[in-house]
Design an enzyme around this catalytic site. Structure first.
Site, mmCIF file in Angstrom:
data_model
loop_
_atom_site.group_PDB
_atom_site.id
_atom_site.type_symbol
_atom_site.label_atom_id
_atom_site.label_comp_id
_atom_site.label_asym_id
_atom_site.label_seq_id
_atom_site.Cartn_x
_atom_site.Cartn_y
_atom_site.Cartn_z
ATOM 1 N N ASP A 266 0.872 -1.216 0.001
ATOM 2 C CA ASP A 266 0.045 0.075 -0.090
ATOM 3 C C ASP A 266 0.966 1.036 0.094
ATOM 4 O O ASP A 266 2.199 1.172 0.221
ATOM 5 C CB ASP A 266 -1.012 -0.117 1.350
HETATM 6 C C1 NOJ Z 1 -3.822 4.004 -0.071
HETATM 7 C C2 NOJ Z 1 -5.105 3.266 0.471
HETATM 8 O O1 NOJ Z 1 -5.157 2.632 1.521
HETATM 9 C C3 NOJ Z 1 -5.341 2.394 -0.847
HETATM 10 O O2 NOJ Z 1 -6.291 1.505 -0.752
HETATM 11 C C4 NOJ Z 1 -5.182 2.872 -2.182
HETATM 12 O O3 NOJ Z 1 -5.226 1.836 -3.115
HETATM 13 C C5 NOJ Z 1 -3.886 3.389 -2.277
HETATM 14 N N1 NOJ Z 1 -3.709 4.496 -1.202
HETATM 15 C C6 NOJ Z 1 -3.578 4.124 -3.694
HETATM 16 O O4 NOJ Z 1 -4.261 5.202 -3.981
#
Ligand code: NOJ
Length: 716
Positions: A266
């Site tokens: 993530d």
């Molecule tokens: C953080 C989020 O937790 C995740 O779900 C997301 O896909 C990413 N950022 C990218 O934007």
């Protein structure tokens, strides 16, 4: 393309680059000979680094994708195309209801269609991979991200996971021949929804048996459906952040669940291992993540700046890097990027926006849940004198979080949707959601008083839900609650329409509303979809995928909780030493699976085909559903099971099957659920999944409080 041969031609730097993902602003800054500033500099990356990286996240337009890809390929030695990824969560530019709303349809075909259409629209804008679906089990409505999930039940989550993935990728995932399909990335592995107190990014501590029983199934379903990517979660699992958790990623994700696609961190999660206190610097964090099998580092310099040194100082083997690079290259190959780095973008005909709009209108009306409808105030007769008041009456903020490409100003407001339907309607909105001016309040009350029926549009704002939007109080703002209360004193015919992204505490809403329609965040066609339901062109059929608590103190409150040694029952509810609250009930206000219709249904003659289920055989559960009201309607008939005795404590009941039937007034339809040994299997203390011999109780009805209809015993 011979990927191994390509790998052999790559330098170590080129390999490492494939494992790095950045946002488009890094690239745009280097177009031409501009100075390196901003994000690039902060991460300490150079233009040479940029010419090597493997993927980009979060582009907005097709032109942007074409330009970045073109410049990149012109500067790259091996000309390995970039992958473009983005969060296409419930639509790209045309916004569908938030996933919690989609799940309320309990209709997997509908969810599949949403994923297929939004994937198609995103592919027209050059997106190759979506960071969706989020299949995290959610039991805490304080967590803002519940809007992005499909609820509290792992069976429903699993079906929805499969539907999303098949919609995005196509059932056969032939992404190299069908450029309208995009790859899906299931997230967040694992346990992110269990953040303590529902506070985002907070600690998670889940027992192994709970992890296996409740949290793994939706990921298993996603992997079995051929999902191409998995995203790590921010949280810890057994004390180790998921992103650096070798046991979790290697033994559970790769070995047990059989995932062989790309594992992506993530956003900045590799770097956050420093804050978690399990890595002293980015080099150690990079080592932990790579050893755990994380293939792509999203938005930190950890891999880019440290993997080379880690290999050269023999702290990690280059084989680990090769393994990760091959997976990234395989994804590029699967997407058809080596053949056409633009995936048809230069020549394709875009999907009609008008068609998408019509679809989102139709789909959104099926996501709405009728929570209350006393004296059948709904559906509304268009000849009535109506007033529409409240902060959401004129608001365009109806798309919900994760709709970053959707144009808020192009969404249909409730007032726009309803104004064309009623000849006699007065609309008084407010500018703000939390404070109303004296004049707004006075006018709303006057309009309410002068109308036959008053529609009060209340709710949350998009930014109050989604990521980093946890709340300690899940009631609507005081100003909204007091408005409703006051309106009730001047007009008792109140229809409350709720726009929100989480189960709310409705204790101050229910007593002052004759009818309540939960519309979640319905998306681009919000006002029209809500009108379709309020006027009865669509009979509501949504069912809650997550319990609505009586109050915050009950959280987590979910239907399939484990049994306790001192359960509360009707007979002992006033005794002291039982599992209950002194001041609030145990049961939620509205349970999982709940939702009304403009018509009524009765379920009768529910029977089991046998008293015994033998191994490798099946048992039929049959029931008759009659439409006893005045409108054609769709009921979701639900079948739950309880194991009387298990090796470990088992849930009080679990959803095992459901069927949707559309029935005309006075018509009766028979539904049959076929159960087998698989439906009885659960995770034992040794983590094996198997069914126990013994008695099982069956419940059939229209929500998770369905009555018992019989028992059978499972025998050899
Ligand atoms: C953080 C989020 O937790 C995740 O779900 C997301 O896909 C990413 N950022 C990218 O934007």
């Amino acid at each position: 393309m011979d990927l191994t041969q390509l790998l052999n031609e790559m330098t170590l730097n080129e390999k490492i680059g494939q494992l790095v993902q950045l946002t488009p602003n890094f690239f745009e800054e280097t177009n031409g000979d501009t100075e390196i500033t901003g994000p690039l500099q902060e991460m300490g990356l150079t233009t040479e680094d940029l010419n090597l990286i493997g993927s980009v996240l979060g582009t907005h337009t097709k032109e942007q994708v074409i330009s970045i890809q073109r410049n990149y390929l012109a500067n790259s030695r091996l000309k390995i195309p970039l992958i473009f990824m983005a969060d296409v969560v419930h639509g790209y530019e045309t916004i569908f209801p938030v996933p919690l709303g989609l799940a309320s349809s309990w209709n997997t075909e509908l969810v599949k269609e949403v994923a297929s259409l939004s994937g198609r629209e995103a592919s027209d804008a050059g997106i190759h991979v979506t960071f969706s679906p989020m299949v995290d089990l959610v039991r805490d409505p304080r967590w803002g991200r519940v809007m992005e999930g499909t609820g509290e039940d792992s069976y429903l989550n699993s079906l929805m996971a499969k539907a999303f993935i098949e919609g995005y990728q196509g059932e056969e995932a032939k992404l190299d021949s069908d450029f309208r399909k995009i790859a899906a990335c299931v997230k967040h592995f694992i346990g992110y929804g269990a953040s303590e107190a529902g506070r985002d990014y907070n600690t998670v501590d889940i027992s192994t048996i709970n992890l296996y029983q409740s949290y793994l199934p939706s990921f298993k379903a996603a992997i079995d459906s051929g999902v191409k990517l998995v995203m790590t979660s921010f949280n810890t699992i057994y004390g180790v952040p998921a992103t650096g958790n070798k046991w979790l990623m290697r033994s559970v994700l790769r070995d047990k669940l059989g995932f062989d696609g790309v594992l992506i961190s993530d956003w900045a999660a590799i770097g956050e291992m420093l804050a978690h206190g399990v890595a002293r610097d980015l080099e150690q964090a990079a080592k932990l993540a790579l050893e755990a099998g994380v293939d792509i580092d999203m938005m930190t310099p950890a891999y880019q700046k440290n993997l080379k040194h880690l290999v050269e100082s023999q702290q990690i083997s280059e084989n680990l890097i090769d393994e990760a690079v091959l997976r990234v290259l395989q994804l590029k190959e699967d997407l058809g990027l080596f053949e056409d780095p633009y995936r048809g973008l230069l020549t394709r005909e875009e999907l009609s926006k008008t068609k998408l709009r019509l679809k989102t209108r139709e789909i959104a009306s099926q996501s709405m849940v009728l929570l209350k409808n006393e004296e059948q105030l709904l559906p509304l007769n268009p000849s009535k004198k109506i007033s529409l008041v409240g902060p959401l009456a004129n608001s365009h903020d109806v798309l919900g979080a994760w709709s970053w490409v959707g144009k808020i100003e192009e969404s249909v407001t409730l007032s726009e949707g309803l104004s064309s339907e009623f000849t006699n309607i007065e609309v008084i909105g407010t500018k703000d959601r939390t404070t109303f001016t004296f004049n707004e309040r006075k006018e709303m009350l006057r309009a309410a008083k002068e109308s036959e029926v008053v529609i009060v549009a209340l709710g949350e704002g998009s930014e109050e839900t989604g990521e980093a939007a946890s709340k300690g109080v899940i009631q609507l703002p005081k100003e909204q609650l007091s408005l409703l209360k006051e309106i009730q004193t001047v007009n008792s015919q109140v229809v409350t329409v709720l726009f929100n992204g989480r189960p709310l505490d409705l204790s101050e809403i229910v007593p002052y509303s004759q009818s309540i329609l939960e519309v979640w965040f319905p998306g681009s066609e919000a006002g029209n979809s809500v009108s379709d339901v309020l006027l009865g062109r669509v009979n509501p059929s949504g069912k809650l995928p997550m319990s609505f608590p009586v109050t915050t103190g009950q959280i987590p409150v979910y239907y399939n909780h484990l049994r306790t040694g001192r359960p509360m029952s009707k007979d002992n509810k006033n005794e002291k030493y039982i599992s209950r609250f002194l001041d609030i009930p145990n049961e939620p206000l509205y349970p999982f699976g709940y939702g009304l219709s403009y018509t009524s249904f009765s379920i009768s003659e529910a029977t089991l085909s046998s008293k015994v289920l033998k191994e490798n055989q099946t048992i039929n559960v049959t029931a008759k559903i009659t439409n006893t009201g005045d409108y054609t309607g769709t009921e979701t008939v639900q079948c739950y099971l309880k194991a009387e005795v298990g090796e470990v404590a088992r849930p009080v009941r679990e959803l095992k099957a459901f069927k949707q039937v559309t029935i005309k007034p006075n018509e009766t339809i028979e539904v049959t659920f076929i159960l087998n040994q698989k439906d009885l299997e659960y995770v034992h203390s040794d983590l094996s999944e198997r069914a126990d011999f013994g008695n099982y109780v069956v419940y059939v009805g229209s929500d998770s409080q369905a009555p018992e209809i019989g028992k059978f015993s499972f025998e050899k």
